[in-house]
Design a protein around this motif. Structure first.
Motif, mmCIF file in Angstrom:
data_model
loop_
_atom_site.group_PDB
_atom_site.id
_atom_site.type_symbol
_atom_site.label_atom_id
_atom_site.label_comp_id
_atom_site.label_asym_id
_atom_site.label_seq_id
_atom_site.Cartn_x
_atom_site.Cartn_y
_atom_site.Cartn_z
ATOM 1 N N ARG A 199 59.952 93.783 67.078
ATOM 2 C CA ARG A 199 60.598 94.821 66.149
ATOM 3 C C ARG A 199 62.033 94.996 66.527
ATOM 4 O O ARG A 199 62.992 95.732 66.043
ATOM 5 C CB ARG A 199 60.145 96.409 67.092
ATOM 6 N N HIS A 200 62.675 93.962 67.314
ATOM 7 C CA HIS A 200 64.182 94.109 67.824
ATOM 8 C C HIS A 200 64.843 92.853 66.882
ATOM 9 O O HIS A 200 65.888 92.941 66.707
ATOM 10 C CB HIS A 200 64.173 93.925 69.158
ATOM 11 N N HIS A 201 63.977 91.909 66.637
ATOM 12 C CA HIS A 201 64.825 90.735 66.064
ATOM 13 C C HIS A 201 64.421 90.501 64.677
ATOM 14 O O HIS A 201 63.184 90.466 64.387
ATOM 15 C CB HIS A 201 64.729 89.280 67.009
ATOM 16 N N ALA A 202 65.004 90.223 63.631
ATOM 17 C CA ALA A 202 64.537 89.978 62.440
ATOM 18 C C ALA A 202 63.880 88.386 62.398
ATOM 19 O O ALA A 202 64.374 87.642 63.101
ATOM 20 C CB ALA A 202 66.076 89.986 61.449
ATOM 21 N N HIS A 203 63.135 88.372 61.152
ATOM 22 C CA HIS A 203 62.441 86.995 60.977
ATOM 23 C C HIS A 203 63.437 86.046 60.792
ATOM 24 O O HIS A 203 64.302 86.075 59.724
ATOM 25 C CB HIS A 203 61.462 87.167 60.264
ATOM 26 N N MET A 204 63.583 84.920 61.512
ATOM 27 C CA MET A 204 64.519 84.042 61.050
ATOM 28 C C MET A 204 64.078 83.080 59.753
ATOM 29 O O MET A 204 63.103 82.453 59.753
ATOM 30 C CB MET A 204 64.685 82.868 62.306
ATOM 31 N N PRO A 205 65.156 82.856 59.090
ATOM 32 C CA PRO A 205 64.829 82.344 57.778
ATOM 33 C C PRO A 205 64.371 80.833 58.003
ATOM 34 O O PRO A 205 64.987 80.047 58.865
ATOM 35 C CB PRO A 205 66.144 82.053 56.906
ATOM 36 N N LEU A 206 63.479 80.091 57.285
ATOM 37 C CA LEU A 206 62.982 78.816 57.411
ATOM 38 C C LEU A 206 64.145 77.673 57.682
ATOM 39 O O LEU A 206 64.199 76.873 58.413
ATOM 40 C CB LEU A 206 62.069 78.329 56.430
ATOM 41 N N GLN A 207 65.098 78.114 56.569
ATOM 42 C CA GLN A 207 66.106 76.973 56.591
ATOM 43 C C GLN A 207 67.079 76.919 58.150
ATOM 44 O O GLN A 207 67.552 75.902 58.581
ATOM 45 C CB GLN A 207 67.214 77.422 55.466
ATOM 46 N N THR A 208 67.233 78.154 58.588
ATOM 47 C CA THR A 208 68.075 78.455 59.737
ATOM 48 C C THR A 208 67.377 78.035 60.838
ATOM 49 O O THR A 208 67.434 77.294 61.787
ATOM 50 C CB THR A 208 68.347 79.687 60.026
ATOM 51 N N ARG A 209 65.864 78.030 60.837
ATOM 52 C CA ARG A 209 65.058 77.808 62.016
ATOM 53 C C ARG A 209 65.022 76.123 61.973
ATOM 54 O O ARG A 209 65.172 75.457 63.005
ATOM 55 C CB ARG A 209 63.720 78.306 61.860
ATOM 56 N N ALA A 210 64.839 75.397 60.806
ATOM 57 C CA ALA A 210 65.001 73.918 60.648
ATOM 58 C C ALA A 210 66.105 73.392 61.122
ATOM 59 O O ALA A 210 66.264 72.453 61.795
ATOM 60 C CB ALA A 210 64.624 73.580 59.308
ATOM 61 N N ALA A 211 67.267 74.231 60.903
ATOM 62 C CA ALA A 211 68.570 73.542 61.438
ATOM 63 C C ALA A 211 68.694 73.406 62.912
ATOM 64 O O ALA A 211 69.300 72.526 63.244
ATOM 65 C CB ALA A 211 69.667 74.449 61.073
ATOM 66 N N GLN A 212 67.847 74.093 63.620
ATOM 67 C CA GLN A 212 67.997 73.983 65.218
ATOM 68 C C GLN A 212 67.286 72.588 65.475
ATOM 69 O O GLN A 212 67.904 71.947 66.529
ATOM 70 C CB GLN A 212 66.786 74.868 65.862
ATOM 71 N N PHE A 213 66.800 71.990 64.706
ATOM 72 C CA PHE A 213 66.130 70.683 64.935
ATOM 73 C C PHE A 213 66.767 69.318 64.309
ATOM 74 O O PHE A 213 65.975 68.446 64.463
ATOM 75 C CB PHE A 213 64.645 70.773 64.871
ATOM 76 N N MET A 214 67.819 69.807 63.621
ATOM 77 C CA MET A 214 68.305 68.690 62.868
ATOM 78 C C MET A 214 69.139 67.723 63.953
ATOM 79 O O MET A 214 69.672 68.329 64.935
ATOM 80 C CB MET A 214 69.474 69.293 61.913
ATOM 81 N N PRO A 215 69.255 66.311 63.540
ATOM 82 C CA PRO A 215 70.066 65.490 64.437
ATOM 83 C C PRO A 215 71.555 65.902 64.568
ATOM 84 O O PRO A 215 72.115 66.487 63.894
ATOM 85 C CB PRO A 215 69.881 64.329 64.076
ATOM 86 N N PHE A 216 72.200 65.649 65.795
ATOM 87 C CA PHE A 216 73.551 65.932 65.952
ATOM 88 C C PHE A 216 74.252 64.672 66.411
ATOM 89 O O PHE A 216 73.420 63.858 66.789
ATOM 90 C CB PHE A 216 73.730 67.147 66.857
ATOM 91 N N ALA A 217 75.516 64.711 66.515
ATOM 92 C CA ALA A 217 76.222 63.448 66.699
ATOM 93 C C ALA A 217 76.328 63.307 68.418
ATOM 94 O O ALA A 217 77.400 63.934 68.906
ATOM 95 C CB ALA A 217 77.735 63.502 66.259
ATOM 96 N N ALA A 218 75.308 63.109 68.903
ATOM 97 C CA ALA A 218 75.483 63.158 70.417
ATOM 98 C C ALA A 218 76.512 62.133 70.997
ATOM 99 O O ALA A 218 77.229 62.168 71.885
ATOM 100 C CB ALA A 218 74.039 62.972 71.233
ATOM 101 N N LEU A 219 76.539 61.066 70.363
ATOM 102 C CA LEU A 219 77.426 59.673 70.578
ATOM 103 C C LEU A 219 78.510 59.485 69.808
ATOM 104 O O LEU A 219 78.339 58.974 68.569
ATOM 105 C CB LEU A 219 76.795 58.430 70.677
#
Length: 75
Positions: free
Chosen positions: A21-41
């Motif tokens: 009731r407090h947080h809107a549903h996160m769109p699928l594209q935004t949720r998927a972006a959390q798991f995208m690779p990042f430039a750690a090195l």
């Protein structure tokens, strides 16, 4: 070990999915972006590219013909 049928979750399996009731549903594209690779090195690809170029140049030099008259004698 044999698989056996259990009924451990029969009481909750058909319950509706909980919606906050407090947080809107996160769109699928935004949720998927959390798991995208990042430039750690950062810069790692550049180091690899330089190493590949140096190795290719060394291989090309080793495979090139030499003129013994220029004073080159193999060890």
């Amino acid at each position: 070990m044999a698989l056996t049928e259990t009924h451990d979750y029969d009481d909750i399996i058909d319950l509706p999915h909980r919606q906050s009731r407090h947080h809107a549903h996160m769109p699928l594209q935004t949720r998927a972006a959390q798991f995208m690779p990042f430039a750690a090195l950062t810069g790692y690809e550049d180091v690899l590219d330089r190493t590949v170029r140096a190795n290719e140049e060394a291989i090309a030099k080793a495979n090139s013909s030499v003129d013994v008259a220029d004073g080159y004698l193999p060890a």
